[in-house]
Design a protein around this motif. Structure first.
Motif, mmCIF file in Angstrom:
data_model
loop_
_atom_site.group_PDB
_atom_site.id
_atom_site.type_symbol
_atom_site.label_atom_id
_atom_site.label_comp_id
_atom_site.label_asym_id
_atom_site.label_seq_id
_atom_site.Cartn_x
_atom_site.Cartn_y
_atom_site.Cartn_z
ATOM 1 N N ASP A 281 -0.571 4.043 1.820
ATOM 2 C CA ASP A 281 0.236 4.858 2.731
ATOM 3 C C ASP A 281 1.362 4.061 3.378
ATOM 4 O O ASP A 281 2.120 4.588 4.183
ATOM 5 C CB ASP A 281 -0.653 5.461 3.819
ATOM 6 C CG ASP A 281 -1.554 6.557 3.283
ATOM 7 O OD1 ASP A 281 -1.185 7.200 2.282
ATOM 8 O OD2 ASP A 281 -2.647 6.767 3.860
ATOM 9 N N LYS A 282 1.487 2.781 3.004
ATOM 10 C CA LYS A 282 2.563 1.934 3.511
ATOM 11 C C LYS A 282 3.615 1.798 2.421
ATOM 12 O O LYS A 282 3.400 1.096 1.432
ATOM 13 C CB LYS A 282 2.015 0.563 3.911
ATOM 14 C CG LYS A 282 1.024 0.616 5.054
ATOM 15 C CD LYS A 282 0.520 -0.779 5.398
ATOM 16 C CE LYS A 282 -0.470 -0.721 6.551
ATOM 17 N NZ LYS A 282 -0.975 -2.081 6.893
ATOM 18 N N LEU A 283 4.746 2.465 2.589
ATOM 19 C CA LEU A 283 5.791 2.479 1.562
ATOM 20 C C LEU A 283 6.850 1.414 1.821
ATOM 21 O O LEU A 283 7.218 1.158 2.967
ATOM 22 C CB LEU A 283 6.445 3.851 1.490
ATOM 23 C CG LEU A 283 5.781 4.837 0.512
ATOM 24 C CD1 LEU A 283 4.408 5.261 1.004
ATOM 25 C CD2 LEU A 283 6.658 6.041 0.294
ATOM 26 N N SER A 284 7.333 0.820 0.724
ATOM 27 C CA SER A 284 8.345 -0.219 0.834
ATOM 28 C C SER A 284 9.663 0.155 0.179
ATOM 29 O O SER A 284 10.687 -0.452 0.475
ATOM 30 C CB SER A 284 7.831 -1.514 0.196
ATOM 31 O OG SER A 284 7.495 -1.287 -1.169
ATOM 32 N N SER A 285 9.676 1.136 -0.752
ATOM 33 C CA SER A 285 10.912 1.455 -1.459
ATOM 34 C C SER A 285 10.826 2.807 -2.142
ATOM 35 O O SER A 285 9.744 3.314 -2.449
ATOM 36 C CB SER A 285 11.217 0.371 -2.504
ATOM 37 O OG SER A 285 10.127 0.232 -3.387
ATOM 38 N N LEU A 286 12.002 3.392 -2.378
ATOM 39 C CA LEU A 286 12.138 4.639 -3.115
ATOM 40 C C LEU A 286 13.362 4.541 -4.011
ATOM 41 O O LEU A 286 14.392 4.013 -3.606
ATOM 42 C CB LEU A 286 12.310 5.829 -2.160
ATOM 43 C CG LEU A 286 11.114 6.206 -1.286
ATOM 44 C CD1 LEU A 286 11.536 7.202 -0.208
ATOM 45 C CD2 LEU A 286 9.992 6.804 -2.130
#
Length: 300
Positions: A281-286
């Motif tokens: 649930d910890k996002l770093s990039s899209l």
């Protein structure tokens, strides 16, 4: 529904940090390490991934594992590709440039300050914008660097993100708000005094209606026509700590630092978490690639 396809490349001993590729209908896991978690699709359609202390990796066409890697031992914080096809890589120790040749480093000898290069973006006119944590903003063009600091009107020398607007001006996200740079001068500032929900700007994105979206440690903000509208947790945002942003037509994708991926469309938030197949649930990039798939970097 969302389907999770098995993790790959764990046998290499990489950390449990991964990239997930979201195509219409499912999540797919690509086993690669990420630290800052930046992603880039170049003009040839190859996807580049910042892999923490392992440097950078280029994915195979199938998106399963690394095809090439470079800069081992280097922590990468950002990418961009300029109009000539050169790949610019921001790191904790300076800047690297590659174009079908070995890397060329830009360091303090070239005019960069010591410390972390946090963000990098390419302008349509061929210039490259470089944001540093403490040294301000730099523009590289024609082999020369020009600096912009608080002495030139920047709100802070801690530059976290940049975004070029349609008119060629540059939005600059800092630790104390947003500046707009045009024709070499700061022409606008937006702070908590103007309605921002938090002073630290994590990412910027431009919507098709001309809105500027800004993620902060205190929620999401939309700036349109000089007015700032905040979207805190009580409005449906899953977390006030918002990071990466991605515009896909009329849809805004929002990565949080602990509450998953949120989709804002039609005035409503819809959130996806590990319960729906995300690896973390910890996002770093899209990243939106050329075939319409969304690549998601997560911290596990």
């Amino acid at each position: 529904s969302f389907q999770v396809v098995g993790r790959e490349a764990e046998a290499r001993g990489w950390p449990e940090i991964s990239v997930r590729r979201v195509t219409p209908g499912y999540f797919r896991t690509v086993g690669l390490p990420l630290l800052e978690g930046r992603l880039l699709e170049d003009r040839d359609g190859a996807t580049w991934v910042a892999t923490g202390s392992s440097g950078v990796a280029r994915l195979r066409d199938a998106g399963s594992g690394a095809d090439d890697s470079a800069l081992p031992g280097t922590v990468v914080t950002g990418f961009c590709e300029d109009r000539e096809g050169s790949l610019w890589i921001a790191t904790y120790s300076g800047l690297q440039r590659m174009r079908d040749t070995p890397f060329v480093a830009l360091t303090t000898r070239d005019g960069l300050p010591e410390g972390v290069v946090k963000s990098i973006s390419a302008g349509r006119d061929g210039g490259v914008w470089i944001g540093t944590l403490g040294g301000g903003l730099f523009r590289h063009e024609g082999g020369r660097l020009r600096s912009y600091t608080t002495r030139d009107g920047l709100l802070s020398n801690l530059v976290r993100c940049t975004l070029e607007d349609d008119d060629g001006s540059l939005w600059v996200g800092t630790d104390v708000g947003i500046c707009r740079l045009a024709r070499g001068a700061v022409v606008q500032v937006i702070t908590t005094g103007h309605g921002l929900s938090h002073h630290r700007i994590n990412a910027l994105a431009k919507g098709p209606d001309g809105s500027l979206w800004a993620s902060t440690d205190g929620g999401l903000n939309r700036i349109r026509g000089g007015a700032v509208q905040s979207y805190p947790r009580k409005d449906g945002l899953p977390d006030d700590q918002v990071g990466v942003l991605l515009v896909d037509g009329d849809v805004l994708w929002i990565g949080t630092y602990g509450s998953g991926l949120s989709r804002y469309a039609g005035g409503r938030f819809t959130t996806f978490t590990t319960a729906d197949g995300l690896s973390s649930d910890k996002l770093s990039s899209l990243l939106l690639d050329g075939d319409g798939s969304i690549w998601i970097g997560t911290f596990s």
